[in-house]
Design a protein around this motif. Structure first.
Motif, PDB file in Angstrom:
ATOM      1  N   GLU A  34      14.921   2.281   2.037  1.00  0.00           N
ATOM      2  CA  GLU A  34      15.102   1.091   1.226  1.00  0.00           C
ATOM      3  C   GLU A  34      14.267   1.161  -0.043  1.00  0.00           C
ATOM      4  O   GLU A  34      13.295   1.922  -0.137  1.00  0.00           O
ATOM      5  CB  GLU A  34      14.742  -0.169   2.027  1.00  0.00           C
ATOM      6  N   GLY A  35      14.662   0.355  -1.029  1.00  0.00           N
ATOM      7  CA  GLY A  35      13.952   0.285  -2.302  1.00  0.00           C
ATOM      8  C   GLY A  35      14.829  -0.385  -3.332  1.00  0.00           C
ATOM      9  O   GLY A  35      15.941  -0.830  -3.032  1.00  0.00           O
ATOM     10  N   GLN A  36      14.320  -0.479  -4.550  1.00  0.00           N
ATOM     11  CA  GLN A  36      15.111  -1.038  -5.641  1.00  0.00           C
ATOM     12  C   GLN A  36      15.715   0.118  -6.433  1.00  0.00           C
ATOM     13  O   GLN A  36      16.758   0.621  -6.098  1.00  0.00           O
ATOM     14  CB  GLN A  36      14.216  -1.931  -6.528  1.00  0.00           C
ATOM     15  N   ASN A  37      15.024   0.551  -7.479  1.00  0.00           N
ATOM     16  CA  ASN A  37      15.524   1.682  -8.255  1.00  0.00           C
ATOM     17  C   ASN A  37      15.062   3.021  -7.705  1.00  0.00           C
ATOM     18  O   ASN A  37      15.525   4.074  -8.127  1.00  0.00           O
ATOM     19  CB  ASN A  37      15.076   1.548  -9.722  1.00  0.00           C
ATOM     20  N   LYS A  38      14.119   2.996  -6.769  1.00  0.00           N
ATOM     21  CA  LYS A  38      13.632   4.218  -6.130  1.00  0.00           C
ATOM     22  C   LYS A  38      13.156   3.890  -4.727  1.00  0.00           C
ATOM     23  O   LYS A  38      13.055   2.718  -4.343  1.00  0.00           O
ATOM     24  CB  LYS A  38      12.504   4.841  -6.952  1.00  0.00           C
ATOM     25  N   VAL A  39      12.877   4.924  -3.964  1.00  0.00           N
ATOM     26  CA  VAL A  39      12.433   4.745  -2.579  1.00  0.00           C
ATOM     27  C   VAL A  39      11.136   3.942  -2.543  1.00  0.00           C
ATOM     28  O   VAL A  39      10.182   4.232  -3.276  1.00  0.00           O
ATOM     29  CB  VAL A  39      12.216   6.115  -1.898  1.00  0.00           C
ATOM     30  N   ALA A  40      11.093   2.944  -1.668  1.00  0.00           N
ATOM     31  CA  ALA A  40       9.886   2.143  -1.484  1.00  0.00           C
ATOM     32  C   ALA A  40       9.414   2.167  -0.031  1.00  0.00           C
ATOM     33  O   ALA A  40       8.218   2.121   0.245  1.00  0.00           O
ATOM     34  CB  ALA A  40      10.124   0.702  -1.920  1.00  0.00           C
ATOM     35  N   SER A  41      10.384   2.242   0.900  1.00  0.00           N
ATOM     36  CA  SER A  41      10.010   2.268   2.320  1.00  0.00           C
ATOM     37  C   SER A  41      11.060   3.015   3.130  1.00  0.00           C
ATOM     38  O   SER A  41      12.220   3.126   2.721  1.00  0.00           O
ATOM     39  CB  SER A  41       9.852   0.851   2.870  1.00  0.00           C
ATOM     40  N   VAL A  42      10.623   3.514   4.260  1.00  0.00           N
ATOM     41  CA  VAL A  42      11.492   4.276   5.164  1.00  0.00           C
ATOM     42  C   VAL A  42      11.298   3.741   6.571  1.00  0.00           C
ATOM     43  O   VAL A  42      10.164   3.541   7.021  1.00  0.00           O
ATOM     44  CB  VAL A  42      11.153   5.780   5.112  1.00  0.00           C
ATOM     45  N   THR A  43      12.399   3.494   7.271  1.00  0.00           N
ATOM     46  CA  THR A  43      12.332   3.041   8.657  1.00  0.00           C
ATOM     47  C   THR A  43      12.534   4.228   9.584  1.00  0.00           C
ATOM     48  O   THR A  43      13.496   4.987   9.428  1.00  0.00           O
ATOM     49  CB  THR A  43      13.415   1.987   8.955  1.00  0.00           C
ATOM     50  N   ILE A  44      11.610   4.391  10.526  1.00  0.00           N
ATOM     51  CA  ILE A  44      11.734   5.467  11.516  1.00  0.00           C
ATOM     52  C   ILE A  44      11.875   4.852  12.909  1.00  0.00           C
ATOM     53  O   ILE A  44      11.436   3.725  13.153  1.00  0.00           O
ATOM     54  CB  ILE A  44      10.534   6.435  11.481  1.00  0.00           C
ATOM     55  N   LYS A  45      12.526   5.623  13.784  1.00  0.00           N
ATOM     56  CA  LYS A  45      12.759   5.140  15.147  1.00  0.00           C
ATOM     57  C   LYS A  45      12.241   6.162  16.147  1.00  0.00           C
ATOM     58  O   LYS A  45      12.537   7.340  16.036  1.00  0.00           O
ATOM     59  CB  LYS A  45      14.252   4.913  15.366  1.00  0.00           C
ATOM     60  N   ASN A  46      11.437   5.679  17.097  1.00  0.00           N
ATOM     61  CA  ASN A  46      10.956   6.556  18.162  1.00  0.00           C
ATOM     62  C   ASN A  46      12.106   6.847  19.118  1.00  0.00           C
ATOM     63  O   ASN A  46      12.707   5.925  19.685  1.00  0.00           O
ATOM     64  CB  ASN A  46       9.792   5.903  18.912  1.00  0.00           C
ATOM     65  N   ILE A  47      12.444   8.109  19.262  1.00  0.00           N
ATOM     66  CA  ILE A  47      13.601   8.516  20.050  1.00  0.00           C
ATOM     67  C   ILE A  47      13.439   8.160  21.526  1.00  0.00           C
ATOM     68  O   ILE A  47      14.412   7.849  22.221  1.00  0.00           O
ATOM     69  CB  ILE A  47      13.854  10.027  19.874  1.00  0.00           C
ATOM     70  N   LYS A  48      12.211   8.163  22.027  1.00  0.00           N
ATOM     71  CA  LYS A  48      11.968   7.907  23.445  1.00  0.00           C
ATOM     72  C   LYS A  48      11.899   6.420  23.763  1.00  0.00           C
ATOM     73  O   LYS A  48      12.407   5.964  24.796  1.00  0.00           O
ATOM     74  CB  LYS A  48      10.680   8.601  23.883  1.00  0.00           C
ATOM     75  N   THR A  49      11.251   5.624  22.899  1.00  0.00           N
ATOM     76  CA  THR A  49      11.051   4.203  23.198  1.00  0.00           C
ATOM     77  C   THR A  49      12.041   3.284  22.475  1.00  0.00           C
ATOM     78  O   THR A  49      12.220   2.131  22.884  1.00  0.00           O
ATOM     79  CB  THR A  49       9.622   3.776  22.807  1.00  0.00           C
ATOM     80  N   GLY A  50      12.648   3.808  21.393  1.00  0.00           N
ATOM     81  CA  GLY A  50      13.554   2.978  20.610  1.00  0.00           C
ATOM     82  C   GLY A  50      12.844   2.079  19.616  1.00  0.00           C
ATOM     83  O   GLY A  50      13.487   1.335  18.861  1.00  0.00           O
ATOM     84  N   GLU A  51      11.524   2.132  19.586  1.00  0.00           N
ATOM     85  CA  GLU A  51      10.755   1.283  18.674  1.00  0.00           C
ATOM     86  C   GLU A  51      10.936   1.737  17.224  1.00  0.00           C
ATOM     87  O   GLU A  51      10.897   2.929  16.925  1.00  0.00           O
ATOM     88  CB  GLU A  51       9.271   1.335  19.050  1.00  0.00           C
TER      89      GLU A  51
END
Length: 329
Positions: A227-244
């Motif tokens: 996510e971001g506006q004109n450039k990357v600001a944040s990235v969402t990661i997911k734990n494959i084992k817990t789903g968090e």
């Protein structure tokens, strides 16, 4: 005097003959980019009738690159598209014919070589393969939107643009650790995100990365959103084992999960290695006399615009020498 039918037939034969001549080249270059354009500048200047069949994206990967600061001759940098347009214009200045078309099949088993596209067929005494390689993508939301605006597939190319920022690297092989280590010269911090709980990289690279205080590892995780506006600001990661899911602040995301050479077209025609890269012998020659390769299509180590251009120059000189010695036979 010829009757109307004979006149039409004669003109048809003349047109067919002209098309054969127009479609017959000394050098056919499949793929553009730095390798293809550089080679064509050399071959066309050498008075060899040259065609580039560029594919649907003339200029290759650099057409999606914003700023290029490490190509010699441009002290203030240049955009990727501008660099490629300059190369194309220089090539055309010397007489290169450029066709924006996709090659659908090749026949290297008879001479002259035959190259079919969606709209035509070309005959060539020699062929240069410069179709490059494509980075493997994550295939997630936001990746294409932010490509060139914070999402990168080459730390060596783009690292200096991310000074004092929090950076993420996706991957667990040699390339990922090499890029993470390189990025520590510029970034405030570097987090390596890997789907597994151990790395595939060589032991020495692992040791260097583990010892680097700027590098942190996030295990058993995958990037699921950017996510971001004109450039990357944040990235969402997911734990494959817990789903968090966790949101990480990031100025840049470097994807280092490998490349795929664009060689599907040439399977069964020339020798490829186990990864699909063209095998070259004696500089730029393939196992088929008269067929050459240049750039990322065989170079899986350097993958730089300047090295691709260098290989393009080498290939052109090899082609010129081969044609003069063999007359294209």
């Amino acid at each position: 005097m010829m009757n109307l039918a004979e006149d039409v037939a004669a003109k048809s034969d003349d047109t067919a003959s002209k098309n054969v001549i127009d479609n017959h080249f000394d050098v056919a270059i499949i793929g553009s980019g730095p390798a293809g354009y550089t080679a064509s500048i050399y071959t066309s200047r050498a008075k060899l009738k040259t065609i580039i069949i560029s594919g649907s994206l003339p200029g290759g990967q650099l057409m999606t690159t914003t700023d290029v600061e490490n190509f010699p001759g441009f002290p203030n940098g240049i955009t990727g598209p501008e660099l490629m347009m300059n190369m194309q214009q220089q090539s055309e200045r010397f007489g290169t014919k450029i066709e924006v078309d996709e090659v659908t099949s090749v026949d290297f088993k008879r001479r002259p070589f035959r190259i079919k596209t969606g709209s035509s067929e070309y005959l060539a005494k020699s062929v240069l393969i410069s179709t490059g390689a494509s980075p493997r993508k994550l295939g997630i939301k936001g990746e294409s939107v932010f490509s060139g605006r914070g999402v990168s597939y080459c730390a060596t190319c783009d690292g200096p643009f991310f000074r004092d920022q929090e950076l993420l690297v996706v991957g667990g092989g040699d390339t990922a650790l090499e890029e993470a280590t390189f990025l520590t010269k510029f970034g405030k911090s570097v987090k390596v995100i890997h789907r597994r709980d151990k790395l595939r990289a060589s032991k020495i690279l692992q040791e260097r990365a583990f010892e680097n205080p700027k590098i942190e590892f996030i295990w058993n995780s995958a990037v699921v959103n950017i996510e971001g506006q004109n450039k990357v600001a944040s990235v969402t990661i997911k734990n494959i084992k817990t789903g968090e899911e966790t949101v990480l602040n990031a100025g840049g995301l470097f994807v280092a999960i490998g490349h795929e050479p664009n060689t599907a077209l040439f399977k069964g025609q020339i020798n490829l290695d186990e990864r699909g890269y063209v095998i070259i012998n004696n500089n730029t020659k393939t196992n088929i006399e008269g067929v050459f390769a240049a750039g990322d299509v065989h170079d899986h180590r350097y993958r730089q615009a300047i090295t691709a251009a260098g290989f393009g120059c080498m290939a052109a000189l090899d082609i010129e020498k081969w044609l003069s010695e063999t007359k294209g036979k």
